[in-house]
Design an enzyme around this catalytic site. Structure first.
Site, short mmCIF file in Angstrom:
data_model
loop_
_atom_site.label_atom_id
_atom_site.label_comp_id
_atom_site.label_asym_id
_atom_site.label_seq_id
_atom_site.Cartn_x
_atom_site.Cartn_y
_atom_site.Cartn_z
N ASP A 1 -67.09 25.61 -45.17
CA ASP A 1 -67.05 25.09 -44.08
C ASP A 1 -67.75 24.09 -43.85
O ASP A 1 -67.55 23.45 -44.99
CB ASP A 1 -68.72 25.69 -43.42
CG ASP A 1 -70.22 25.27 -44.01
OD1 ASP A 1 -70.00 24.67 -45.56
OD2 ASP A 1 -70.91 25.40 -44.03
N GLU B 1 -72.33 25.76 -45.61
CA GLU B 1 -73.65 24.87 -45.92
C GLU B 1 -73.99 24.47 -45.21
O GLU B 1 -74.85 23.18 -45.25
CB GLU B 1 -72.71 24.34 -47.53
CG GLU B 1 -73.44 23.13 -48.51
CD GLU B 1 -73.55 22.20 -48.20
OE1 GLU B 1 -75.18 21.24 -47.79
OE2 GLU B 1 -72.86 21.67 -46.69
#
Ligand SMILES: [Zn+2]
Length: 357
Positions: A71, A129
């Site tokens: 991400d 994350e």
């Protein structure tokens, strides 16, 4: 589109950056990664949500976990990627190039290429994350499949300028609240202004002098900052509530509980709610396998200031380091860009170590 894992790390970085995957929106990229990895006979592939694990089972004496998040923080007019030059050196520019799709791309390439590595490898690509710890794909996987985390050493591909960064600072977020009494602003003296009451909070934070703390020979620099402020009702109303969000980055010698006590001490007298906290990680560079790794890639160990998932491995007793292309100062920056030479260097470093016998 299916990712071509035989492409160069640069091309693979470009390809996965150009599939936007802001936290919470990683499914398409996870699908692409799974589709590219699943046909590889030397890897057992496990998917949990948008987290993908691919591992060898060669019966080697040691196992290494190598992980990267898929991400990014939100896009701000910085995709698609562009090839640029700075002082004659080639860079790839755009969201995710530094944090951390170049690192993830190198991992994907090597996962496909290294059919006979010198150690068993557990590759992990995970979502969420960049948001609160409770959504972190690695954390969610650890809760249901702790067996997948068995390893002698772990490498996170977070940007480290191609150096080896040991450990990481812990992080804690808190909301500090002030209250007041609403009134019409034409008769402000009837009310009590909650935003004005937040002024001493900001004063304490701006006067705060953060420490530098030595842990196992590496010097960790701390910080305590207001990161968000909210309050106000309308243009003619004295506000009755204000919230200041505070983020404390603390040295890995402190626990999250120590950090909470410190923040409550600095902001004594205010209503403080801790919303999120994660321990840091000790450097762990005294482990022989960590020392072999540092020597093989030829890098100088440094402290990591930002929190990364090395802390998750460290909490399991697995020494873990960050090793990835890109300048961490440019992570989350709108002008995020990675030197092509660093992508290549990390690819060479990892390959050399993973194939050394
Ligand atoms: Zn990152």
């Amino acid at each position: 589109m299916v990712l071509d894992l035989t492409a160069s790390s640069l091309d693979l970085t470009r390809a996965i950056c150009d599939i936007p995957s802001v936290s919470g929106d990683e499914q398409r990229l996870a699908d692409e990664i799974e589709a590219a990895i699943a046909p590889l006979a030397h890897l057992e592939v496990i998917r949990h949500g948008n987290t993908i694990v691919a591992r060898t089972a060669l019966g080697r004496a040691q196992r290494v976990a190598i992980a990267g998040h898929i991400d990014t923080v939100p896009i701000n007019d910085n995709l698609p990627t562009r090839d640029i030059e700075i002082d004659g050196d080639p860079y790839l520019w755009g969201r995710g190039t530094v944090d951390m799709k170049a690192g993830t791309a190198v991992q994907l390439k090597l996962a496909a290429e290294l059919t006979d590595p010198a150690v068993d490898i557990t590759w992990m690509w995970y979502d969420n994350e960049e948001v609160e710890a409770s959504k972190n794909g690695l954390g969610l996987l650890a809760a249901v499949r702790p067996d997948l985390f068995e390893a002698d050493f772990a490498i996170l591909g977070e940007p480290s300028n191609g150096e080896v960064e040991g450990g990481c600072n812990g992080t804690l977020r808190a909301i500090v609240r002030t209250t007041g009494v609403r009134a019409h602003s034409a008769r402000a003296w009837i009310g009590e202004n909650a935003i004005h009451r937040a002024a001493p909070i900001l004063a304490r934070l701006s006067e705060y002098r953060a420490k530098e703390v030595a842990v196992e020979g590496l010097l960790y620099r701390e910080s305590l900052s207001a990161v968000r402020i909210s309050g106000g009702v309308a243009g003619n109303v004295i506000p009755d509530a204000c919230e200041v969000e505070v983020n404390y980055r603390f040295a890995p010698s402190k626990s999250a509980a120590d950090a909470e006590a410190h923040v409550r001490g600095v902001l004594a007298g205010f209503d403080v709610e801790i919303t999120d906290a994660a321990d840091g990680a000790r450097p762990g560079l005294d482990a022989p396998i960590a020392q072999q790794f540092v020597a093989a890639v030829g890098a100088e160990p440094r402290p990591k200031y930002g929190w990364t998932d090395v802390a998750r491995f460290s909490a399991l007793g697995i020494p873990a380091v960050n090793y990835g292309p890109g300048d961490p100062h440019l992570a989350h920056h709108d002008e995020e860009r990675v030197p092509v030479a660093q992508i290549d260097a990390v690819e060479r470093g990892l390959r050399a170590w993973l194939t050394a016998r």
